[in-house]
Enzyme design. Structure first.
Site, PDB file in Angstrom:
ATOM      1  N   ASP A  81       0.829  -1.207   0.000  1.00  0.00           N
ATOM      2  CA  ASP A  81       0.000   0.000   0.000  1.00  0.00           C
ATOM      3  C   ASP A  81       0.872   1.269   0.000  1.00  0.00           C
ATOM      4  O   ASP A  81       1.876   1.345   0.716  1.00  0.00           O
ATOM      5  CB  ASP A  81      -0.860  -0.038   1.284  1.00  0.00           C
ATOM      6  CG  ASP A  81      -2.080   0.867   1.221  1.00  0.00           C
ATOM      7  OD1 ASP A  81      -2.587   1.104   0.107  1.00  0.00           O
ATOM      8  OD2 ASP A  81      -2.525   1.330   2.279  1.00  0.00           O
ATOM      9  N   HIS A  82       0.472   2.256  -0.787  1.00  0.00           N
ATOM     10  CA  HIS A  82       1.095   3.594  -0.782  1.00  0.00           C
ATOM     11  C   HIS A  82       2.615   3.585  -0.796  1.00  0.00           C
ATOM     12  O   HIS A  82       3.257   4.166   0.087  1.00  0.00           O
ATOM     13  CB  HIS A  82       0.633   4.391   0.444  1.00  0.00           C
ATOM     14  CG  HIS A  82      -0.777   4.876   0.333  1.00  0.00           C
ATOM     15  ND1 HIS A  82      -1.157   5.889  -0.524  1.00  0.00           N
ATOM     16  CD2 HIS A  82      -1.900   4.474   0.975  1.00  0.00           C
ATOM     17  CE1 HIS A  82      -2.466   6.094  -0.405  1.00  0.00           C
ATOM     18  NE2 HIS A  82      -2.939   5.234   0.485  1.00  0.00           N
ATOM     19  N   GLY A 183      -8.443   8.428   7.504  1.00  0.00           N
ATOM     20  CA  GLY A 183      -8.657   8.806   8.903  1.00  0.00           C
ATOM     21  C   GLY A 183     -10.109   9.134   9.205  1.00  0.00           C
ATOM     22  O   GLY A 183     -11.015   8.770   8.457  1.00  0.00           O
ATOM     23  N   VAL A 233      -9.633  -0.115   4.057  1.00  0.00           N
ATOM     24  CA  VAL A 233     -10.028   0.155   5.447  1.00  0.00           C
ATOM     25  C   VAL A 233      -8.818  -0.004   6.370  1.00  0.00           C
ATOM     26  O   VAL A 233      -8.183  -1.057   6.372  1.00  0.00           O
ATOM     27  CB  VAL A 233     -11.151  -0.817   5.889  1.00  0.00           C
ATOM     28  CG1 VAL A 233     -11.471  -0.624   7.367  1.00  0.00           C
ATOM     29  CG2 VAL A 233     -12.409  -0.606   5.036  1.00  0.00           C
TER      30      VAL A 233
HETATM   31  P1  13P Z   1      -8.766   4.639   6.352  1.00  0.00           P
HETATM   32  O1  13P Z   1      -7.603   4.632   7.325  1.00  0.00           O
HETATM   33  O2  13P Z   1      -9.424   5.961   6.336  1.00  0.00           O
HETATM   34  O3  13P Z   1      -9.690   3.519   6.581  1.00  0.00           O
HETATM   35  O4  13P Z   1      -8.117   4.451   4.901  1.00  0.00           O
HETATM   36  C1  13P Z   1      -7.329   3.328   4.645  1.00  0.00           C
HETATM   37  C2  13P Z   1      -6.638   3.435   3.344  1.00  0.00           C
HETATM   38  O5  13P Z   1      -7.103   4.063   2.432  1.00  0.00           O
HETATM   39  C3  13P Z   1      -5.361   2.696   3.203  1.00  0.00           C
HETATM   40  O6  13P Z   1      -4.771   2.864   1.969  1.00  0.00           O
END
Ligand code: 13P
Length: 284
Positions: A81-82, A183, A233
Site C-alpha cells: 500500500d502507498h 482517517g 479500510v
Molecule cells: P482509512 O484509514 O481511512 O480507513 O483508509 C485506509 C486506506 O485508504 C489505506 O490505503
C-alpha cells in the site's frame, strides 16, 4: 489461495462487486483478517504499507500472509500500500507480493506517469499487479488535509487526466479522490458520484476507494455499483484495536490481573468482528 489484484478485481468489475483491503502490520492484524475472510467465505486483500517498514520486516509479513493464503480456499491478495519509493516496490516483488501500489499522487501528472510506467515494467515481469493513484487525498495516517479538515474539490481526480494516466501507464487499478479521505471524517463524508461515474465511463478500469473507514454504508454500496472494485479500510481497525485494549484494561485494573496473551486474544476477537462488518458490505 494467493491471487493477483488484477485477477480478483476483473471478476469484481464484471459482477459489480468489490473486495476489501485491510491494512496489516503485525501477526494479530494478519490473523484477524485471515480468520474473518475464512469465516465468511470471502476474498480479501492484505495491505502492507510502506510506512510500516520501520516497525516490521517486509519479508516476515509476506511469509506469514503467503503461508495463510496457501492454506485457504479463499482468494487472497498480498498487496503493498502507498509505496512512494521504487526500492520498496522492488523489494515487495522479490518478497512475493501479488500487487503493488505506486503512489505518485503528490507529483505532477507527467512525473507520476513516468514513475508509474517504470513500476508497471518491473511488476509485469513478475506477474504482479499495479495500482496507481491520481488526485490528492490527505496523508495515510489520517492527519488533516487542511485546517478545516475538508476534502478539497480542486484535488479530486479529473476524469480526462484519469484517462490519460490509465492509457499511458497500463495500471491494473486506479485509486481516485472523490471526497474520500484517510482517517476520521470531519462531519459526514460526501462522495462525488458524478465524478466517479465519469471516471468509470472513460477509463473502464477497476477503481479503488481509499479512506473507506467511516463512509456510510449506502454511499459505499452506491460507489461499488458505480465502478469501485476495492475499498480500503485501516482507521476503523486501528482505532478499534486500541479501544478493545482500553476496555480489557478497564475491566482488569489491578496490576498482574491481565496477561498479554489474554489481552491479545480479546483484541483479535474484536478485530474479527470489525473486519466481518466491512466484508459483509462487499458481499454479492
Ligand atoms: P482509512 O484509514 O481511512 O480507513 O483508509 C485506509 C486506506 O485508504 C489505506 O490505503
Amino acid at each position: 489461495m494467493l491471487v493477483s489484484l488484477k485477477e480478483l478485481l476483473s471478476q469484481c468489475q464484471k459482477n459489480k462487486t468489490a473486495v476489501t483491503a485491510f491494512n496489516v502490520y503485525n501477526l494479530e492484524t494478519i490473523l484477524s483478517v485471515n480468520q474473518a475472510a475464512n469465516n465468511l467465505n470471502q476474498p480479501v486483500i492484505f495491505s502492507f504499507g510502506e510506512s510500516y517498514l520501520d516497525d516490521v520486516p517486509m519479508d516476515l509479513i509476506a511469509l506469514n500472509i503467503r503461508f495463510l493464503a496457501e492454506q485457504s480456499d479463499q482468494s487472497m491478495v498480498l498487496h503493498l500500500d502507498h509505496a512512494k519509493n521504487l526500492s520498496t516496490i522492488k523489494r515487495a516483488v522479490d518478497c512475493g507480493f501479488t500487487s503493488v501500489m505506486y503512489d505518485g499522487s503528490h507529483l505532477s501528472i507527467e512525473e507520476n506517469i513516468k514513475n508509474t510506467r517504470t513500476v508497471v515494467e518491473i511488476a509485469r515481469k513478475a506477474k504482479v499487479s499495479v495500482e496507481g493513484e491520481l488526485g490528492y487525498m490527505n496523508p495515510e495516517d489520517g492527519s488533516l488535509h487542511n485546517e478545516s479538515g475538508a476534502v478539497d474539490h480542486s484535488e479530486f481526480t479529473r476524469p480526462e487526466m484519469a484517462l490519460k494516466y490509465v492509457t499511458e501507464t497500463g495500471v491494473d487499478a486506479l485509486a481516485i479522490a472523490i471526497g474520500n479521505a484517510h482517517g476520521l471524517y470531519q462531519g459526514e463524508p460526501h462522495l462525488e458520484f458524478s465524478v466517479l461515474t465519469e471516471i468509470a465511463a472513460l477509463t473502464d478500469i477497476p477503481l479503488v476507494l481509499h479512506g473507506s473507514s467511516g463512509i456510510p454504508e449506502d454511499q459505499i454500496k452506491k460507489a461499488i455499483n458505480f465502478g469501485i472494485c476495492k475499498i480500503n479500510v485501516n482507521t476503523e481497525l486501528a482505532l478499534g484495536a486500541v479501544e478493545s485494549i482500553r476496555q480489557s484494561i478497564k475491566m482488569s485494573p489491578e496490576v498482574n490481573s491481565l496477561r498479554y496473551e489474554k489481552l491479545i486474544r480479546q483484541t483479535k476477537a474484536d478485530l474479527v468482528l470489525l473486519i466481518e462488518k466491512y466484508l459483509k458490505l462487499t458481499r454479492n
